[in-house]
Write a protein that holds these residues in place. Structure first.
Motif, PDB file in Angstrom:
ATOM      1  N   LYS A  97       0.841  -1.192   0.000  1.00 53.77           N
ATOM      2  CA  LYS A  97       0.000   0.000   0.000  1.00 53.77           C
ATOM      3  C   LYS A  97       0.880   1.247   0.000  1.00 53.77           C
ATOM      4  O   LYS A  97       1.904   1.295   0.676  1.00 53.77           O
ATOM      5  N   GLU A 156      -5.495  -1.217  -8.083  1.00 52.18           N
ATOM      6  CA  GLU A 156      -6.747  -1.133  -7.335  1.00 52.18           C
ATOM      7  C   GLU A 156      -7.740  -0.196  -8.003  1.00 52.18           C
ATOM      8  O   GLU A 156      -8.939  -0.503  -8.097  1.00 52.18           O
ATOM      9  N   ASP A 157      -7.263   0.945  -8.494  1.00 46.29           N
ATOM     10  CA  ASP A 157      -8.172   1.899  -9.144  1.00 46.29           C
ATOM     11  C   ASP A 157      -8.888   1.251 -10.322  1.00 46.29           C
ATOM     12  O   ASP A 157     -10.097   1.440 -10.515  1.00 46.29           O
ATOM     13  N   ARG A 181       0.464  -0.355  -6.894  1.00 42.82           N
ATOM     14  CA  ARG A 181      -0.709  -0.862  -6.156  1.00 42.82           C
ATOM     15  C   ARG A 181      -1.915   0.048  -6.398  1.00 42.82           C
ATOM     16  O   ARG A 181      -3.043  -0.429  -6.593  1.00 42.82           O
ATOM     17  N   GLN A 182      -1.683   1.359  -6.422  1.00 42.81           N
ATOM     18  CA  GLN A 182      -2.793   2.289  -6.627  1.00 42.81           C
ATOM     19  C   GLN A 182      -3.424   2.103  -8.008  1.00 42.81           C
ATOM     20  O   GLN A 182      -4.649   2.088  -8.141  1.00 42.81           O
TER      21      GLN A 182
END
Length: 302
Positions: free
Chosen positions: A198, A207-208, A203-204
């Motif tokens: 995270k 996930e987005d 990772r962003q």
């Protein structure tokens, strides 16, 4: 007294940062030097531009009128640097910046060679940190700029897209998915996943995009997360789970056949790499030159 553009830049930085100490940190100056330059600007115009109290710094009416003009002056200096950087031939000194893991470990080492060959008297010092750490270093530790893997909407930080990247699902040789060119997102959700930690840009982005398809965080079978792409690749090779990684990072393993990149149908993990800096800052010429080279490259990983 002639109008000093440097003083306008200092005033603009103080107004944007909200304090003399924060502006001094951003400008790599001492606080007394910043104060002296703002006072000189006030003497030129014969009026106070800032009201200093123990709790906060406020613009006077004159300061409010001057601020947009100071912003224009900073933008003009920035545009002038961008225009003239193509003619710079003799950069010296040390270029210091930070890059997030994918960029710092896999992208820039391939690209810095030609840059440094053109500027042999320039040394490069690059720290590898995650996106959150880079933004913090720019805000609080005087870092000039960084290169990150996800958009940034932090107040006071300017972000500019400079290169493109694509993430793909990665499976080990011998996995059933490795025999296929693409899979459904629903199939991926049945598999154990090894992801970046995270706070990382990778990772962003992952996930987005999958959350955009209605997937919830609890739907993901994340068995491990790591702060190292190398650790993730080793975990995938060992059969711990699947991963989503930049195509830049798996070139070697894909060529050897130990890892297989796979597309997820109707899911696109395309993203931009961003250069970030304080909105009020002017980049050193070596930094401006490096970013100009990155903009001029093919934006597709090859």
């Amino acid at each position: 007294m002639a109008l000093n553009v440097h003083q306008l830049h200092i005033f603009y930085t103080v107004a944007e940062r909200g304090s003399f100490s924060a502006a001094a940190h951003a400008l790599h100056m001492t606080q007394p030097a910043v104060t002296m330059q703002v006072q000189a600007l006030e003497e030129r115009y014969g009026t106070k531009l800032l009201n200093r109290t123990t709790k906060k710094l406020e613009l006077t009416e004159a300061g409010h009128w001057l601020l947009p003009q100071a912003r224009k002056a900073v933008e003009l200096m920035r545009d002038t640097d961008a225009m003239m950087i193509r003619f710079v031939e003799d950069l010296k000194g040390r270029l210091q910046f930070a890059a997030s893991l994918t960029i710092g470990e896999y992208v820039l080492p391939r690209l810095l060679g030609s840059f440094l060959s053109r500027h042999p008297e320039l040394a490069v010092s690059m720290k590898v940190m995650n996106t959150t750490e880079i933004i913090d270093a720019i805000q609080h530790q005087g870092l000039d700029f960084g290169l990150i893997e996800a958009p940034c909407d932090t107040p006071g930080i300017h972000a500019e897209a400079v290169m493109a990247d694509e993430l793909v699902l990665v499976a080990p040789a011998g996995h059933p998915f490795a025999e296929r060119e693409s899979v459904e997102l629903a199939e991926v959700l049945t598999q154990p996943l090894v992801l970046r930690e995270k706070g990382s840009g990778t990772r962003q982005v992952v996930e987005d995009e999958i959350f955009r398809h209605g997937v919830k965080e609890t739907d993901l079978k994340v068995v491990s997360d790591f702060g190292s792409t190398a650790a993730i690749k080793s975990a995938v090779e060992a059969g711990l789970g699947l991963a989503v990684l930049s195509v830049w990072t798996i070139k070697h393993e894909a060529a050897l056949g130990v890892l297989k990149p796979i597309r997820i149908r109707d899911v696109s993990f395309r993203r931009q790499f961003f250069a970030v800096r304080l909105a009020s800052s002017l980049l050193p010429m070596p930094a401006a030159a490096l970013l100009e080279q990155l903009r001029g490259l093919s934006h597709e990983p090859s």
